[in-house]
Write a protein that holds these residues in place. Structure first.
Motif, PDB file in Angstrom:
ATOM      1  N   GLY A  52       0.942  -1.217   0.121  1.00 59.91           N
ATOM      2  CA  GLY A  52      -0.062   0.108  -0.068  1.00 59.91           C
ATOM      3  C   GLY A  52       0.799   1.115   0.042  1.00 59.91           C
ATOM      4  N   LYS A  53       0.406   2.482  -0.787  1.00 52.45           N
ATOM      5  CA  LYS A  53       0.817   3.388  -0.642  1.00 52.45           C
ATOM      6  C   LYS A  53       0.686   4.307   0.387  1.00 52.45           C
ATOM      7  N   LYS A  54       1.709   5.194   0.816  1.00 55.54           N
ATOM      8  CA  LYS A  54       1.564   5.904   2.333  1.00 55.54           C
ATOM      9  C   LYS A  54       2.116   7.504   2.041  1.00 55.54           C
ATOM     10  N   ASN A  55       1.832   8.313   2.786  1.00 56.71           N
ATOM     11  CA  ASN A  55       2.219   9.629   2.898  1.00 56.71           C
ATOM     12  C   ASN A  55       2.599   9.583   4.329  1.00 56.71           C
ATOM     13  N   LEU A  56       4.050  10.311   4.327  1.00 62.55           N
ATOM     14  CA  LEU A  56       4.606  10.510   5.738  1.00 62.55           C
ATOM     15  C   LEU A  56       4.663  12.010   6.028  1.00 62.55           C
ATOM     16  N   PHE A  57       4.297  12.148   7.287  1.00 61.46           N
ATOM     17  CA  PHE A  57       4.312  13.808   7.610  1.00 61.46           C
ATOM     18  C   PHE A  57       5.448  13.900   8.797  1.00 61.46           C
ATOM     19  N   ILE A  58       5.793  15.262   8.859  1.00 66.34           N
ATOM     20  CA  ILE A  58       6.518  15.521  10.027  1.00 66.34           C
ATOM     21  C   ILE A  58       5.598  16.711  10.690  1.00 66.34           C
ATOM     22  N   ASN A  59       4.865  16.339  11.906  1.00 65.87           N
ATOM     23  CA  ASN A  59       4.152  17.241  12.811  1.00 65.87           C
ATOM     24  C   ASN A  59       4.760  18.024  13.669  1.00 65.87           C
ATOM     25  N   LEU A  60       4.597  19.341  13.609  1.00 61.32           N
ATOM     26  CA  LEU A  60       5.359  20.199  14.717  1.00 61.32           C
ATOM     27  C   LEU A  60       4.392  21.121  15.080  1.00 61.32           C
ATOM     28  N   ARG A  61       4.386  21.617  16.390  1.00 64.09           N
ATOM     29  CA  ARG A  61       3.600  22.433  17.243  1.00 64.09           C
ATOM     30  C   ARG A  61       4.819  23.589  17.389  1.00 64.09           C
ATOM     31  N   ASN A  62       4.322  24.831  17.005  1.00 69.00           N
ATOM     32  CA  ASN A  62       5.210  26.041  17.502  1.00 69.00           C
ATOM     33  C   ASN A  62       4.357  27.204  18.105  1.00 69.00           C
ATOM     34  N   SER A  63       4.908  27.889  18.905  1.00 71.05           N
ATOM     35  CA  SER A  63       4.335  28.977  19.664  1.00 71.05           C
ATOM     36  C   SER A  63       4.658  30.156  19.096  1.00 71.05           C
ATOM     37  N   LYS A  64       4.204  31.485  19.528  1.00 72.12           N
ATOM     38  CA  LYS A  64       4.580  32.662  19.090  1.00 72.12           C
ATOM     39  C   LYS A  64       5.970  33.012  19.318  1.00 72.12           C
ATOM     40  N   ASP A  65       6.843  32.148  20.236  1.00 67.33           N
ATOM     41  CA  ASP A  65       7.921  32.476  20.580  1.00 67.33           C
ATOM     42  C   ASP A  65       8.971  31.827  19.590  1.00 67.33           C
ATOM     43  N   TYR A  66       8.349  31.174  18.508  1.00 67.03           N
ATOM     44  CA  TYR A  66       9.244  30.884  17.258  1.00 67.03           C
ATOM     45  C   TYR A  66       9.692  32.012  16.452  1.00 67.03           C
ATOM     46  N   ALA A  67      10.956  32.256  16.477  1.00 70.37           N
ATOM     47  CA  ALA A  67      11.362  33.801  15.852  1.00 70.37           C
ATOM     48  C   ALA A  67      11.900  33.686  14.149  1.00 70.37           C
ATOM     49  N   TYR A  68      11.495  32.612  13.635  1.00 73.67           N
ATOM     50  CA  TYR A  68      11.907  32.239  12.474  1.00 73.67           C
ATOM     51  C   TYR A  68      10.815  32.096  11.215  1.00 73.67           C
ATOM     52  N   SER A  69      11.109  32.431   9.979  1.00 71.68           N
ATOM     53  CA  SER A  69       9.937  32.229   9.134  1.00 71.68           C
ATOM     54  C   SER A  69       9.974  30.799   8.442  1.00 71.68           C
ATOM     55  N   ASN A  70      11.231  30.084   8.587  1.00 69.71           N
ATOM     56  CA  ASN A  70      11.357  28.876   8.031  1.00 69.71           C
ATOM     57  C   ASN A  70      12.150  28.040   9.169  1.00 69.71           C
ATOM     58  N   LEU A  71      12.255  26.685   8.722  1.00 66.10           N
ATOM     59  CA  LEU A  71      13.175  25.631   9.528  1.00 66.10           C
ATOM     60  C   LEU A  71      13.660  24.594   8.642  1.00 66.10           C
ATOM     61  N   PHE A  72      15.007  24.460   9.160  1.00 66.10           N
ATOM     62  CA  PHE A  72      15.567  23.367   8.443  1.00 66.10           C
ATOM     63  C   PHE A  72      15.638  22.217   9.441  1.00 66.10           C
TER      64      PHE A  72
END
Length: 161
Positions: A52-72
Motif C-alpha cells: 500500500g502507498k503511504k504519505n509520511l508527515f513531520i508534525n510540528l507545534r510551534n508557539s509565538k516564541d518561534y522567531a523564524y519564518s522557516n525551519l531546517f
C-alpha cells in the motif's frame, strides 16, 4: 465543571480513535518548548504492509516564541535491512507578512509537513525515523543551540485511499 472536562476529553479521544487513514501517529513534547540541536527525536514503528502507498508527515507545534519564518531539519530513516536514508529539509513556517502557517486559533500552531509522498515501504518490519533541527543564523557557522518556540515534534504515516 469536572464532568464537562471529562466529557470533552472523552469526545476528543473518540474523534482521535476514528482516524482510519492513520497507520502511525506520535508526538514528543520538547522540554521548555525549546529544541536543542543535540536532541534527536526518534520514532520506531512497525510496517506490516509493503504494498500500500503511504504519505509520511513531520508534525510540528510551534508557539509565538518561534522567531523564524522557516525551519531546517535533518531526517534519517532506518530500514529493517540496515539501509539508511538521510535528508536535509527546509519548511516555511510563516508567510511573507510574518504570520505563522499551520492550524490553530491560539498561540500554538500545528504544522503538518510533507516528508515523503506516495511511497511504498520496500519490506515489512521495524523502521526508525529520526529528526533534528538544523537551524543557524544567517552567516553563522555554528547552529542555533536552543531553538525556542517548538513545543512538540511528531511523525505520522497515512494510508492513501
Amino acid at each position: 465543571m469536572r464532568s464537562k472536562v471529562g466529557i470533552f476529553f472523552l469526545i476528543t479521544m473518540l474523534f482521535a480513535s476514528c482516524d482510519s487513514s492513520s497507520d502511525f501517529d506520535a508526538y514528543v513534547a520538547l522540554p521548555k518548548s525549546s529544541w536543542n540541536k543535540k536532541n534527536t527525536i526518534q520514532f520506531t514503528f512497525p510496517i506490516n504492509d509493503s504494498i500500500g502507498k503511504k504519505n509520511l508527515f513531520i508534525n510540528l507545534r510551534n508557539s509565538k516564541d518561534y522567531a523564524y519564518s522557516n525551519l531546517f531539519l535533518i531526517t534519517q530513516m532506518n530500514f529493517p535491512d540496515g539501509q539508511v536514508i538521510i535528508d536535509t529539509l527546509e519548511y516555511d513556517m510563516a508567510d511573507v507578512t510574518g504570520k505563522f502557517l499551520g492550524q490553530g486559533f491560539s498561540d500554538i500552531k500545528e504544522n503538518k509537513l510533507f516528508y515523503k509522498e506516495n511511497i511504498t515501504f520496500p519490506a515489512t518490519g521495524e523502521y526508525t525515523f529520526k529528526v533534528r533541527q538544523a537551524m543557524r543564523k544567517n552567516g553563522a557557522v555554528e547552529g542555533i543551540e536552543e531553538l525556542e518556540g517548538i513545543t512538540h515534534v511528531g511523525f505520522r504515516i497515512e494510508k492513501i485511499k
